[in-house]
Write an enzyme that holds these catalytic residues in place. Sequence first.
Site, short mmCIF file in Angstrom:
data_model
loop_
_atom_site.label_atom_id
_atom_site.label_comp_id
_atom_site.label_asym_id
_atom_site.label_seq_id
_atom_site.Cartn_x
_atom_site.Cartn_y
_atom_site.Cartn_z
N HIS A 57 70.89 30.86 72.30
CA HIS A 57 70.05 30.38 70.99
C HIS A 57 71.72 29.58 70.48
CE1 HIS A 57 67.12 29.47 66.90
NE2 HIS A 57 68.65 29.11 67.33
N HIS A 102 63.82 33.99 66.58
CA HIS A 102 63.87 33.90 65.29
C HIS A 102 62.43 34.66 65.36
CE1 HIS A 102 63.90 30.02 64.31
NE2 HIS A 102 64.92 29.86 64.38
N HIS A 130 69.34 24.45 56.45
CA HIS A 130 68.36 23.47 56.58
C HIS A 130 68.44 21.81 55.43
CE1 HIS A 130 66.38 25.04 60.47
NE2 HIS A 130 66.84 26.56 59.21
N ASP A 187 71.80 31.87 66.95
CA ASP A 187 72.15 30.86 66.11
C ASP A 187 73.13 30.29 65.70
OD1 ASP A 187 70.23 28.86 64.91
OD2 ASP A 187 68.86 30.69 63.76
#
Length: 570
Positions: free
Chosen positions: A136, A274, A322, A362
Amino acid sequence: MARISRAAYAQMYGPTVGDKVRLADTELFIEVEKDLTIHGEEVKFGGGKVIRDGMGQSQVSRAQGAVDTVITNALVVDAGAGIFKADIGLKDGRIAAIGKAGNPDTQDGVTIIIGPGTEIIAGEGKILTAGGFDAHIHFICPQQIEEALMSGITTMLGGGTGPAHGTLATTCTPGPWHMARMIQSFDAFPMNIGLSGKGNASLPAALEEMVLGGACSLKLHEDWGTTPAAIDCCLSVADDYDVQVMIHTDTLNESGFVENTVAAIKGRTIHAFHTEGAGGGHAPDIIKVCGLPNVIPSSTNPTRPYTVNTLAEHLDMLMVCHHLSPSIPEDIAFAESRIRKETIAAEDILHDIGAFSIISSDSQAMGRVGEVAIRTWQTADKMKRQRGALPQETGDNDNFRVRRYIAKYTINPAIAHGLSKDIGSIAVGKRADLVLWNPAFFGVKPDMVLVGGMIAAAPMGDPNASIPTPQPMHYRPMFGAYGKARTNSSVTFVSKAALESGLHGRLGVEKQFVAVENTRGGIGKHSMVLNDATPHVEVDPETYEVRADGELLTCEPATVLPMAQRYFLF
């Protein structure tokens, strides 16, 4: 018969059957299950030692069967093969043999021939694991790759184009032009790398273009619109081309709820990123999909394990990653809906029972690229302290739990993404992507990282010193990280269609392309080594309490962790 004490033997040759080894400063203890070296015939390098001409070193040439490298007397920790002592022979960048090294002219039981052309890596008292696989990755900056390598990661899979805002949030490399430029950059790095293309589309043409352009997987991300139509289209393309699909589902439940996503998947194999939900996904109950037979669930490392600091740091991370604004109430509500202490606590336990199969980073997008191993072992340690020994343990050790957890960042992501023919475990025929650890620093700071059989990274002292150990001692790239050694030791993973189309020649890259395979219906949750549990998971929509097969899953947050400040003074 001459005898030697266990302590003296372990000091000279490393632990043998029945000996126990503590992993770093955790409460995890492994016990040697078998020893493939022969007592009294051990090989060891050094002045006055065994590996000398006519003694442990034979006259056999490489062409006659001697190996390129032997790692002597190493304690192997592997999810599938177990925990055992052996010599490891490497040849042509792969694992050629696991057993007893030496000179067959003077020693019995030799299965790995040491010749004049053989290099020796001393594994006495050290732990050997397969190189880690972080599945990831947001390719936000190239410096991540060195950071990951120095932590024991030898394969990275993900997407991105650099610090573009699409990459800051999503693990997608969009379109064949970006795909080509990224693949061309990989010649600069001593790391196996695979790219995920953007999977969000309702018609297949653009997705097929990316798979043919070099993507070895496709990623569905809510920031690009993970609608039922996009899910169905992406999986259909993946089925046609044999690539894996990773999914980050719809946190806001705009285009449907978790049940609608499951219906759109239609029982097809998918890797759910996730899966707890803090990293994104249907709020509050995406965690339910970890019980489905076709879903391979994974965690990203910021929620690993649940601690007193976990919730506080997540809100700020989420706002940045985000592209959200703290001045917009809807953005704050979006962020807060993803952070739930109940599901994060349950995630710890679901890992411990083998219902969550993979741990990844991540990287720079709510995750730390250099802490995949650390966070995995911190979770294992926390669970042992809180839940005691697993019922599958057969002795006074933690062998089963250790094997379960190491599978989460080695063999299981390799199986999920179609790379297990080449990486993920210590097995004859696989790439010699290996990590050597001092047990006191296990999972935290490797002693040596090999990529394709060549040393790519290691801690090293002052290059001007008279010996290798004087300060400043820090991680440095080694010869395997330079020149054509770099491009001949590591590979780029692509789709079979891209490989067969001649993409390698069109891009003019030096790294070998390797095609992924068996990523679709042939695998599923049942394929996850020691992590194949499929409990029926329910989430209370009001309290967020999680139950597996009716049992409430909850645990206290950790206040202190191993592998933390004791190892990092600065």
